[in-house]
Design an enzyme around this catalytic site. Sequence first.
Site, PDB file in Angstrom:
ATOM      1  N   ASP A 128     -39.788 -57.679  30.877  1.00  0.00           N
ATOM      2  CA  ASP A 128     -39.195 -56.390  31.218  1.00  0.00           C
ATOM      3  C   ASP A 128     -38.746 -56.358  32.682  1.00  0.00           C
ATOM      4  O   ASP A 128     -39.510 -56.724  33.577  1.00  0.00           O
ATOM      5  CB  ASP A 128     -40.227 -55.290  30.961  1.00  0.00           C
ATOM      6  N   GLU A 159     -35.134 -59.613  30.491  1.00  0.00           N
ATOM      7  CA  GLU A 159     -34.301 -58.428  30.483  1.00  0.00           C
ATOM      8  C   GLU A 159     -33.667 -58.365  31.870  1.00  0.00           C
ATOM      9  O   GLU A 159     -34.299 -57.958  32.834  1.00  0.00           O
ATOM     10  CB  GLU A 159     -35.108 -57.166  30.225  1.00  0.00           C
ATOM     11  N   HIS A 181     -34.397 -50.165  22.036  1.00  0.00           N
ATOM     12  CA  HIS A 181     -35.152 -48.935  22.263  1.00  0.00           C
ATOM     13  C   HIS A 181     -34.659 -48.139  23.460  1.00  0.00           C
ATOM     14  O   HIS A 181     -35.060 -46.979  23.631  1.00  0.00           O
ATOM     15  CB  HIS A 181     -36.636 -49.277  22.465  1.00  0.00           C
ATOM     16  N   ASP A 182     -33.824 -48.735  24.300  1.00  0.00           N
ATOM     17  CA  ASP A 182     -33.329 -48.060  25.502  1.00  0.00           C
ATOM     18  C   ASP A 182     -31.909 -47.534  25.360  1.00  0.00           C
ATOM     19  O   ASP A 182     -31.387 -46.929  26.301  1.00  0.00           O
ATOM     20  CB  ASP A 182     -33.370 -49.028  26.697  1.00  0.00           C
ATOM     21  N   ASP A 231     -43.977 -58.233  24.979  1.00  0.00           N
ATOM     22  CA  ASP A 231     -43.318 -57.687  26.161  1.00  0.00           C
ATOM     23  C   ASP A 231     -44.207 -57.933  27.369  1.00  0.00           C
ATOM     24  O   ASP A 231     -45.388 -57.555  27.362  1.00  0.00           O
ATOM     25  CB  ASP A 231     -43.095 -56.181  25.993  1.00  0.00           C
TER      26      ASP A 231
END
Length: 505
Positions: free
Chosen positions: A196, A253, A330-331, A96
């Site tokens: 990210d 993302e 995860h979000d 990430d």
Amino acid sequence: MVDFKHSVVYQIWPRSFKDSNNDGIGDIQGIISKLDYLKNLGITCIWLSPIYASPNDDYGYDISDYYAINPEYGTMDDFDELLLECKNRNIDILMDLVANHTSTEHKWFKDALNNPSSPYRDFYYFKEGVNHREPNNWLSFFGGSSWTKESDNSYYLTSFAPTQADLNWENEKVREEIYNVMKFYLNKGIRGFRMDVINCIDKKPGLPDKNPNKKGYQFPDDYILNGPKVHTYLKEMNEKVMSKYDDVITLAEGCMVTLQDAMNYTNPDNKEIDMCFHFDLSTLGYGSLGKYDFRKFYRFNASDIKSITRKWQNAMMEHHGYIANFLSNHDNMRHIERYGDIKLYYLESAKAFALYNFMLYGTPFIYQGEEIGMTNLKLDYHEWKDYEAINSVQAMHDMLHVPLPIAKKIGQYVTRDNARTPVQWSSEDYAGFSTTTPWIKLNPNYTVINAEDCIKDPQSIYNFYKKLIELRKNNEALCTGTFKELNKDHKSILCFKRSLGEDEY
């Protein structure tokens, strides 16, 4: 040669994956212990959520040192061992890259805060307030103002949590520092990066008010998302970093990304990135208040899913863009409940959406535990760990006057903690995740939903995923073939064809 179009990527959120030292927190050695499990599943690549040093206000997405490993997860030697063990199994790693912001505990920010003449002041956005208020009316992603007060009338930009200070990408030295971080890990042998909120790195010049005639904070959307310089910076990143390495994979993302921008980001002629997430499925049913909108709460139907699928599949394929397909992460809450029916059709829901995800044009992503059918856990307010949910509930109460019990009930449904419970490895105590109480509550259904039992059952969700991965690996049409929707007007059936030459599915 690594080809992202033939990859199957598995997301690991380290804190909840596997605990090796029995402190209740997942770690790198825990990941290493489960690599054979992942190899047996058939994945070719791991997306490793942040393992950098962090105070954990946003669990790793607030980095205090890009060149250090969070001690809770291990050491740099552990990470080097993970790289070696993955290489031995022909598994790649995407790290990430959190480059829109740093933790306020980062040495750059600390120097900027403590020294008015520090060169690091220009690494961030410091600005004077207006009329004893914040510099503008921007609403943060996590609720409340996007500005955090430094002194009586000085603020710094924090588009997410108050401890996540936005980096100023206009500053060439900021970009150089980020590029150096990327080179450091690429030189270690990682395959690439999931970037990210990378489409947030260009803010509107002057940082003006959004909708100044409206009262209260306003979400800045196009003032901070998909600005024209995002493309400039990504091209520069490609030129100065990615082009210097063989077979690098890059993934954006695209927070609230538009279709046109996603096509531009991923068109190989533009030399920016390889693939992009979109969030139209994740945000399905959201209102103007996003996932916390209690006025329009998650109303959608099968036609909406068909429409989103059609829109992204056709456009990305026809305009040479490329998409990373996912259903859970995860979000977001786990998709088996978000879109399926676990009471009447648990297995059918899991398998149908797995089939959907793996047959689309684009690279499929799996979120840890998805392959065994893990479900959401509705945590009580006092059990939450998610800053976003805690702060957003309070903001709903303070700004919109939503009664606190109702705000908490909404937050309970959408908190990111629902999908962050420990992976359920077995029916043993603590689900085989640890030998002690985990950092967050364990879903009690681990006694009936766990990897050990799934592996043994030939009709399990796990074995269905395994077959899908094998099917995709052995059929080029499912990797690079065209997409064509059939029965477009049917209200409830999604039907499509993947073709390459004479091969059709």
